[in-house]
Enzyme design. Structure first.
Site, PDB file in Angstrom:
ATOM      1  N   LYS A  42      33.684   1.540  12.474  1.00 54.08           N
ATOM      2  CA  LYS A  42      32.607   0.985  11.684  1.00 54.08           C
ATOM      3  C   LYS A  42      32.673  -0.532  11.606  1.00 54.08           C
ATOM      4  CE  LYS A  42      33.343   4.882   8.630  1.00 54.08           C
ATOM      5  NZ  LYS A  42      33.974   5.225   7.334  1.00 54.08           N
ATOM      6  N   GLY A  43      33.844  -1.067  11.980  1.00 53.34           N
ATOM      7  CA  GLY A  43      34.125  -2.475  11.728  1.00 53.34           C
ATOM      8  C   GLY A  43      33.149  -3.466  12.329  1.00 53.34           C
ATOM      9  N   ASP A 100      35.091  -5.625  16.118  1.00 55.76           N
ATOM     10  CA  ASP A 100      35.404  -6.513  14.995  1.00 55.76           C
ATOM     11  C   ASP A 100      36.644  -7.344  15.287  1.00 55.76           C
ATOM     12  OD1 ASP A 100      37.098  -4.265  14.917  1.00 55.76           O
ATOM     13  OD2 ASP A 100      36.894  -3.954  12.762  1.00 55.76           O
ATOM     14  N   ASP A 103      43.473  -6.278  18.239  1.00 54.50           N
ATOM     15  CA  ASP A 103      44.798  -6.455  17.659  1.00 54.50           C
ATOM     16  C   ASP A 103      45.819  -6.139  18.760  1.00 54.50           C
ATOM     17  OD1 ASP A 103      46.697  -6.759  15.604  1.00 54.50           O
ATOM     18  OD2 ASP A 103      46.598  -4.661  15.047  1.00 54.50           O
ATOM     19  N   LYS A 131      43.714 -11.205  17.683  1.00 57.08           N
ATOM     20  CA  LYS A 131      45.094 -11.521  17.274  1.00 57.08           C
ATOM     21  C   LYS A 131      45.965 -11.495  18.509  1.00 57.08           C
ATOM     22  CE  LYS A 131      45.310  -9.388  12.667  1.00 57.08           C
ATOM     23  NZ  LYS A 131      45.771  -8.152  11.980  1.00 57.08           N
ATOM     24  N   VAL A 153      43.471  -9.072   7.803  1.00 58.25           N
ATOM     25  CA  VAL A 153      42.258  -9.668   7.228  1.00 58.25           C
ATOM     26  C   VAL A 153      41.204  -8.610   6.912  1.00 58.25           C
ATOM     27  CG1 VAL A 153      42.589 -11.910   8.347  1.00 58.25           C
ATOM     28  CG2 VAL A 153      41.306 -10.117   9.528  1.00 58.25           C
ATOM     29  N   ASP A 159      37.906  -3.684   7.198  1.00 57.59           N
ATOM     30  CA  ASP A 159      38.269  -2.978   5.965  1.00 57.59           C
ATOM     31  C   ASP A 159      39.768  -2.903   5.768  1.00 57.59           C
ATOM     32  OD1 ASP A 159      38.690  -1.014   8.148  1.00 57.59           O
ATOM     33  OD2 ASP A 159      39.114   0.357   6.494  1.00 57.59           O
TER      34      ASP A 159
HETATM   35  P1  IMP Z   1      44.003  -2.253  18.177  1.00 60.12           P
HETATM   36  O1  IMP Z   1      43.864  -0.944  18.896  1.00 60.12           O
HETATM   37  O2  IMP Z   1      45.409  -2.463  17.708  1.00 60.12           O
HETATM   38  O3  IMP Z   1      43.497  -3.445  18.950  1.00 60.12           O
HETATM   39  O4  IMP Z   1      43.225  -2.099  16.809  1.00 60.12           O
HETATM   40  C1  IMP Z   1      41.917  -2.422  16.627  1.00 60.12           C
HETATM   41  C2  IMP Z   1      41.441  -1.882  15.308  1.00 60.12           C
HETATM   42  O5  IMP Z   1      42.436  -1.980  14.283  1.00 60.12           O
HETATM   43  C3  IMP Z   1      40.287  -2.706  14.818  1.00 60.12           C
HETATM   44  O6  IMP Z   1      39.052  -2.228  15.323  1.00 60.12           O
HETATM   45  C4  IMP Z   1      40.413  -2.572  13.311  1.00 60.12           C
HETATM   46  O7  IMP Z   1      39.740  -1.424  12.844  1.00 60.12           O
HETATM   47  C5  IMP Z   1      41.887  -2.414  13.060  1.00 60.12           C
HETATM   48  N1  IMP Z   1      42.497  -3.706  12.662  1.00 60.12           N
HETATM   49  C6  IMP Z   1      43.421  -4.424  13.342  1.00 60.12           C
HETATM   50  N2  IMP Z   1      43.769  -5.541  12.686  1.00 60.12           N
HETATM   51  C7  IMP Z   1      43.038  -5.549  11.552  1.00 60.12           C
HETATM   52  C8  IMP Z   1      42.948  -6.460  10.426  1.00 60.12           C
HETATM   53  O8  IMP Z   1      43.594  -7.527  10.341  1.00 60.12           O
HETATM   54  N3  IMP Z   1      42.084  -6.103   9.446  1.00 60.12           N
HETATM   55  C9  IMP Z   1      41.330  -4.964   9.478  1.00 60.12           C
HETATM   56  N4  IMP Z   1      41.379  -4.091  10.504  1.00 60.12           N
HETATM   57  C10 IMP Z   1      42.239  -4.370  11.523  1.00 60.12           C
HETATM   58 MG    MG Z   2      39.638  -0.201  10.311  1.00 57.54          MG
END
Ligand code: IMP
Ligand code: MG
Length: 179
Positions: A42-43, A100, A103, A131, A153, A159
């Site tokens: 949803k982000g 959004d 990470d 990030k 954040v 969220d």
């Molecule tokens: P990844 O698979 O680790 O890149 O995660 C991505 C997802 O993790 C994003 O779409 C967010 O929903 C969540 N996420 C990662 N870091 C943050 C943050 O700092 N705040 C809120 N949601 C985050």
């Molecule tokens: Mg999330």
């Protein structure tokens, strides 16, 4: 500012300027073409709502929702399950994925594999936040709003436990909220 927040990282006005800039670059890059903008729920919804109004091209929108397996709310595990898929066949289309935040990159890298298998004409990624220090897979967005440090954040769609998505700015959550 709300009491669970440590500081505002990106102010509302700053976001507006950045999103306009991204929209202009995307508009230029895809001149003469049509776009399918795919928001990852949803982000991405807040960013996507603003971004598409800054893209002056014929476009359609669709959404996917994925959930990462595994416990902690501030960490994604990499194993991803599709909760909602696209409505239509995307073969031959120009897909622009809107996220959004990237990470670890695990969610997006899994999604890219799925979508590439469907033979789109092209596929690019636009993320609002990034990030870089947390990356676990080699992956870079084609369009990137802001690189941010390794802090959790919220706001502007992001969220913590489904809260704070409606904040019009991006803020750092107090670490004691999730540790
Ligand atoms: P990844 O698979 O680790 O890149 O995660 C991505 C997802 O993790 C994003 O779409 C967010 O929903 C969540 N996420 C990662 N870091 C943050 C943050 O700092 N705040 C809120 N949601 C985050
Ligand atoms: Mg999330």
């Amino acid at each position: 500012m709300e009491r669970d927040l440590q500081k505002v990282l990106i102010a509302e006005e700053e976001i507006r300027i950045k999103v306009r800039e991204l929209g202009e670059i995307i508009t230029r890059d895809y001149q003469g073409q049509e776009l399918l903008v795919v928001g990852i729920l949803k982000g991405s919804v807040v960013f996507m709502g603003d971004l598409i109004r800054e893209i002056k091209l014929p476009l359609q929108i669709d959404f996917m929702e994925v959930s990462s397996y595994g416990g902690k709310t501030t960490e994604s595990s990499g194993a991803v399950r599709i909760l909602k898929d696209l409505e239509r066949n995307v073969e031959g289309q120009n897909i622009l994925i809107v996220e959004d935040i990237i990470d670890t990159g695990l969610t997006l890298s899994y999604l890219l594999d799925i979508l590439r298998a469907r033979k789109p004409g092209s596929i690019k990624v636009c993320t609002f936040l990034n990030k870089p220090s947390r990356r676990k897979v080699n992956l870079q967005a084609d369009y990137n709003g802001y690189d941010i440090p390794d802090e959790f954040v919220v706001g502007y769609g992001l969220d913590y436990g489904e809260h704070y998505r409606n904040l019009p700015y991006v803020a750092v959550l107090k670490p004691e909220m999730y540790t």
